[in-house]
Design a protein around this motif. Structure first.
Motif, PDB file in Angstrom:
ATOM      1  N   ARG A   1       0.831  -1.211   0.000  1.00  0.00           N
ATOM      2  CA  ARG A   1       0.000   0.000   0.000  1.00  0.00           C
ATOM      3  C   ARG A   1       0.863   1.258   0.000  1.00  0.00           C
ATOM      4  NH1 ARG A   1      -2.411  -3.809   3.072  1.00  0.00           N
ATOM      5  NH2 ARG A   1      -4.623  -4.238   2.676  1.00  0.00           N
TER       6      ARG A   1
ATOM      7  N   GLY B   1      -2.362   7.230   6.405  1.00  0.00           N
ATOM      8  CA  GLY B   1      -3.154   6.010   6.448  1.00  0.00           C
ATOM      9  C   GLY B   1      -3.221   5.393   5.076  1.00  0.00           C
ATOM     10  N   THR B   2      -3.077   4.085   5.038  1.00  0.00           N
ATOM     11  CA  THR B   2      -3.046   3.392   3.751  1.00  0.00           C
ATOM     12  C   THR B   2      -4.415   2.853   3.371  1.00  0.00           C
ATOM     13  OG1 THR B   2      -2.352   1.395   4.901  1.00  0.00           O
ATOM     14  CG2 THR B   2      -0.614   2.755   3.925  1.00  0.00           C
ATOM     15  N   ARG B   3      -5.432   3.091   4.200  1.00  0.00           N
ATOM     16  CA  ARG B   3      -6.765   2.550   3.906  1.00  0.00           C
ATOM     17  C   ARG B   3      -7.343   3.126   2.626  1.00  0.00           C
ATOM     18  NH1 ARG B   3      -6.861  -2.015   5.984  1.00  0.00           N
ATOM     19  NH2 ARG B   3      -9.120  -2.101   5.857  1.00  0.00           N
ATOM     20  N   THR B   4      -6.907   4.315   2.244  1.00  0.00           N
ATOM     21  CA  THR B   4      -7.418   4.919   1.014  1.00  0.00           C
ATOM     22  C   THR B   4      -7.113   4.026  -0.199  1.00  0.00           C
ATOM     23  OG1 THR B   4      -7.557   6.943  -0.265  1.00  0.00           O
ATOM     24  CG2 THR B   4      -5.386   6.373   0.555  1.00  0.00           C
TER      25      THR B   4
ATOM     26  N   ASP C   1      -7.086   0.743  -0.111  1.00  0.00           N
ATOM     27  CA  ASP C   1      -8.108  -0.310  -0.051  1.00  0.00           C
ATOM     28  C   ASP C   1      -9.421   0.180  -0.662  1.00  0.00           C
ATOM     29  OD1 ASP C   1      -6.120  -1.560   1.383  1.00  0.00           O
ATOM     30  OD2 ASP C   1      -7.122  -1.377   3.313  1.00  0.00           O
TER      31      ASP C   1
END
Length: 107
Positions: A55, A70-73, A75
């Motif tokens: 990510r 944050g690496t959720r973006t 996902d």
């Protein structure tokens, strides 16, 4: 293709075609509307098919940031691409748990 042809400005994987001149993405000939970052992520993955990226690497390459907080973006964008492009049962995106994502030729 012979040596006199103009280099293609299109990337094709399975039924997905991405046109770098018009910024259009088609799936089996149907235009698919993508947000700017979805397009950029898809382009990067299509150019590097078969490779898996963490990510953090995707954030650096696509978003141009080292630490996004944050690496959720990533996902979220992968999920949106899956929703828009994996409609006919073809799988284009590979998830490697605890590692990241990549693009594959559909089986």
């Amino acid at each position: 293709l012979n040596s006199t042809t103009v280099p293609s400005s299109r990337l094709t994987v399975g039924k997905i075609t991405l046109d770098l001149d018009t910024y259009q993405v088609t799936l089996g000939g149907q235009r698919i509307a993508l947000a700017w970052l979805e397009f950029q992520l898809l382009k990067f993955l299509m150019e590097n098919i078969g490779r898996i990226y963490a990510r953090e690497q995707l954030l650096a390459h696509v978003w141009g940031v080292e630490d996004f907080g944050g690496t959720r973006t990533v996902d979220v964008h992968i999920r949106r691409l899956r929703h828009k492009l994996e409609v006919s049962g073809d799988k284009y995106f590979r998830t490697v748990k605890n590692v990241g994502y990549g693009m594959i030729h559909p089986q």
